[in-house]
Design a protein around this motif. Sequence first.
Motif, PDB file in Angstrom:
ATOM      1  N   ASP A 187       0.892  -1.345  -0.010  1.00  0.00           N
ATOM      2  CA  ASP A 187      -0.044   0.109  -0.114  1.00  0.00           C
ATOM      3  C   ASP A 187       0.734   1.196   0.065  1.00  0.00           C
ATOM      4  N   ALA A 188       2.070   1.179   0.765  1.00  0.00           N
ATOM      5  CA  ALA A 188       2.913   2.353   0.896  1.00  0.00           C
ATOM      6  C   ALA A 188       3.766   2.545  -0.393  1.00  0.00           C
ATOM      7  N   VAL A 189       3.844   1.318  -1.154  1.00  0.00           N
ATOM      8  CA  VAL A 189       4.792   1.440  -2.280  1.00  0.00           C
ATOM      9  C   VAL A 189       3.862   2.035  -3.665  1.00  0.00           C
ATOM     10  N   TRP A 190       2.494   1.489  -3.332  1.00  0.00           N
ATOM     11  CA  TRP A 190       1.864   2.231  -4.591  1.00  0.00           C
ATOM     12  C   TRP A 190       1.475   3.510  -4.430  1.00  0.00           C
ATOM     13  N   GLY A 191       1.494   4.044  -3.204  1.00  0.00           N
ATOM     14  CA  GLY A 191       1.161   5.454  -2.840  1.00  0.00           C
ATOM     15  C   GLY A 191       2.263   6.412  -3.196  1.00  0.00           C
ATOM     16  N   ASP A 192       3.691   5.654  -3.416  1.00  0.00           N
ATOM     17  CA  ASP A 192       4.998   6.368  -3.926  1.00  0.00           C
ATOM     18  C   ASP A 192       5.384   6.177  -5.115  1.00  0.00           C
ATOM     19  N   VAL A 193       4.587   5.567  -5.893  1.00  0.00           N
ATOM     20  CA  VAL A 193       4.866   4.991  -7.110  1.00  0.00           C
ATOM     21  C   VAL A 193       4.761   6.364  -8.169  1.00  0.00           C
ATOM     22  N   GLU A 194       3.674   7.324  -8.044  1.00  0.00           N
ATOM     23  CA  GLU A 194       3.571   8.360  -8.785  1.00  0.00           C
ATOM     24  C   GLU A 194       4.496   9.472  -8.488  1.00  0.00           C
ATOM     25  N   LYS A 195       5.180   9.538  -7.213  1.00  0.00           N
ATOM     26  CA  LYS A 195       6.105  10.380  -6.986  1.00  0.00           C
ATOM     27  C   LYS A 195       7.570   9.778  -7.570  1.00  0.00           C
ATOM     28  N   HIS A 196       7.975   8.656  -7.657  1.00  0.00           N
ATOM     29  CA  HIS A 196       8.987   7.889  -8.045  1.00  0.00           C
ATOM     30  C   HIS A 196       8.712   6.687  -8.587  1.00  0.00           C
ATOM     31  N   PRO A 197       8.492   6.938 -10.081  1.00  0.00           N
ATOM     32  CA  PRO A 197       7.951   5.741 -10.773  1.00  0.00           C
ATOM     33  C   PRO A 197       9.216   4.969 -11.160  1.00  0.00           C
ATOM     34  N   PHE A 198      10.294   5.226 -10.956  1.00  0.00           N
ATOM     35  CA  PHE A 198      11.488   4.433 -11.193  1.00  0.00           C
ATOM     36  C   PHE A 198      12.298   3.905 -10.059  1.00  0.00           C
ATOM     37  N   GLY A 199      11.588   4.234  -8.891  1.00  0.00           N
ATOM     38  CA  GLY A 199      12.133   3.743  -7.494  1.00  0.00           C
ATOM     39  C   GLY A 199      13.087   4.806  -6.901  1.00  0.00           C
ATOM     40  N   GLN A 200      13.882   4.278  -5.938  1.00  0.00           N
ATOM     41  CA  GLN A 200      14.780   5.140  -5.308  1.00  0.00           C
ATOM     42  C   GLN A 200      16.279   4.758  -5.796  1.00  0.00           C
ATOM     43  N   GLY A 201      16.360   4.100  -6.691  1.00  0.00           N
ATOM     44  CA  GLY A 201      17.509   3.661  -7.222  1.00  0.00           C
ATOM     45  C   GLY A 201      18.180   2.432  -6.692  1.00  0.00           C
ATOM     46  N   LEU A 202      19.165   2.059  -7.209  1.00  0.00           N
ATOM     47  CA  LEU A 202      19.834   0.486  -6.945  1.00  0.00           C
ATOM     48  C   LEU A 202      20.124   0.364  -5.433  1.00  0.00           C
ATOM     49  N   GLY A 203      19.950  -0.463  -4.720  1.00  0.00           N
ATOM     50  CA  GLY A 203      20.424  -0.531  -3.329  1.00  0.00           C
ATOM     51  C   GLY A 203      19.480  -0.171  -2.356  1.00  0.00           C
ATOM     52  N   SER A 204      18.295   0.458  -2.885  1.00  0.00           N
ATOM     53  CA  SER A 204      17.525   1.147  -1.872  1.00  0.00           C
ATOM     54  C   SER A 204      16.374   0.246  -1.240  1.00  0.00           C
ATOM     55  N   GLY A 205      16.533  -1.088  -1.572  1.00  0.00           N
ATOM     56  CA  GLY A 205      15.602  -2.112  -1.038  1.00  0.00           C
ATOM     57  C   GLY A 205      16.377  -3.384  -0.614  1.00  0.00           C
ATOM     58  N   GLY A 206      15.657  -4.253   0.164  1.00  0.00           N
ATOM     59  CA  GLY A 206      16.103  -5.296   0.379  1.00  0.00           C
ATOM     60  C   GLY A 206      17.382  -5.350   1.661  1.00  0.00           C
ATOM     61  N   GLN A 207      18.180  -6.382   1.403  1.00  0.00           N
ATOM     62  CA  GLN A 207      19.241  -6.299   2.686  1.00  0.00           C
ATOM     63  C   GLN A 207      20.201  -5.179   2.721  1.00  0.00           C
ATOM     64  N   ALA A 208      20.518  -4.769   1.428  1.00  0.00           N
ATOM     65  CA  ALA A 208      21.529  -3.546   1.347  1.00  0.00           C
ATOM     66  C   ALA A 208      20.881  -2.460   2.095  1.00  0.00           C
ATOM     67  N   GLN A 209      19.587  -2.212   1.696  1.00  0.00           N
ATOM     68  CA  GLN A 209      18.895  -1.040   2.441  1.00  0.00           C
ATOM     69  C   GLN A 209      18.987  -1.242   3.925  1.00  0.00           C
ATOM     70  N   THR A 210      18.616  -2.300   4.396  1.00  0.00           N
ATOM     71  CA  THR A 210      18.690  -2.395   5.863  1.00  0.00           C
ATOM     72  C   THR A 210      20.055  -2.087   6.511  1.00  0.00           C
ATOM     73  N   GLN A 211      21.192  -2.719   5.836  1.00  0.00           N
ATOM     74  CA  GLN A 211      22.469  -2.791   6.401  1.00  0.00           C
ATOM     75  C   GLN A 211      22.929  -1.471   6.283  1.00  0.00           C
ATOM     76  N   ALA A 212      22.746  -0.645   5.013  1.00  0.00           N
ATOM     77  CA  ALA A 212      23.601   0.549   4.841  1.00  0.00           C
ATOM     78  C   ALA A 212      22.932   1.469   4.110  1.00  0.00           C
ATOM     79  N   GLY A 213      21.565   1.380   4.100  1.00  0.00           N
ATOM     80  CA  GLY A 213      20.951   2.239   3.376  1.00  0.00           C
ATOM     81  C   GLY A 213      20.620   3.674   3.960  1.00  0.00           C
ATOM     82  N   ARG A 214      20.214   4.839   3.293  1.00  0.00           N
ATOM     83  CA  ARG A 214      20.088   5.980   3.661  1.00  0.00           C
ATOM     84  C   ARG A 214      18.784   6.295   4.033  1.00  0.00           C
ATOM     85  N   PHE A 215      17.732   5.350   3.877  1.00  0.00           N
ATOM     86  CA  PHE A 215      16.181   5.643   4.118  1.00  0.00           C
ATOM     87  C   PHE A 215      15.947   4.959   5.397  1.00  0.00           C
TER      88      PHE A 215
END
Length: 209
Positions: free
Chosen positions: A181-209
């Motif tokens: 639900d949160a992702v679909w709400g953010d699609v209009e603002k960032h249709p191409f996502g937040q960039g490589l490494g912004s999700g998953g384990q990499a984001q959890t360990q060293a991400g800026r979000f």
Amino acid sequence: RLGVVLVSALVCAYAVLRWVIGPAGAESELAMISGGGINVDPVDKSLRTVGSFQTAHTLALWAGLMAPLCAAYALWGRGSRRLIAAAATALCVLAAFASEARGPLGGLVVGLVVVLALYQVSRAFPGFKLAAVGAGVAALLCIGGAGLALSATSPERLERYTNILDPGDDPTYAQRVRKWDAVWGDVEKHPFGQGLGSGGQAQTQAGRF
């Protein structure tokens, strides 16, 4: 083909062994740091069985892929080859339950059903086959029941499996619904996502979000 069946039997037998006696020290440490905590059971915070893999979900995926293959080989083979393949199939099912990962377990069941259905209608195996298919279904039900009994040792663990039929009451499913639900709400603002490494384990360990 027999080599693949033997490897599957050995891999899943080791996982079942670790399910019974617990992981080795080095394996336990690796499982704790792998997958961003995905190997920790959400119910009682215990460590899931990973066998010779890094995550329980990888073990479940392997078992889910190999179980239908081993079952098909058992239906095709004769003599000792059939017995080896049947044992490998049983070990794959038990390893899937040992992992406590529910998604691949559903795929395993679908794969076995497809194999039995194809065997029943295949012209390569003429003759009356309903008895063989019935025996295979009965054996799988017994093995699955044993795996469920061994893995669902408490009402909370049993509820994890019953929630497959009623996902609305499952906390993990509800969490995913909120996430999407949160992702679909953010699609209009960032249709191409937040960039490589912004999700998953990499984001959890060293991400800026």
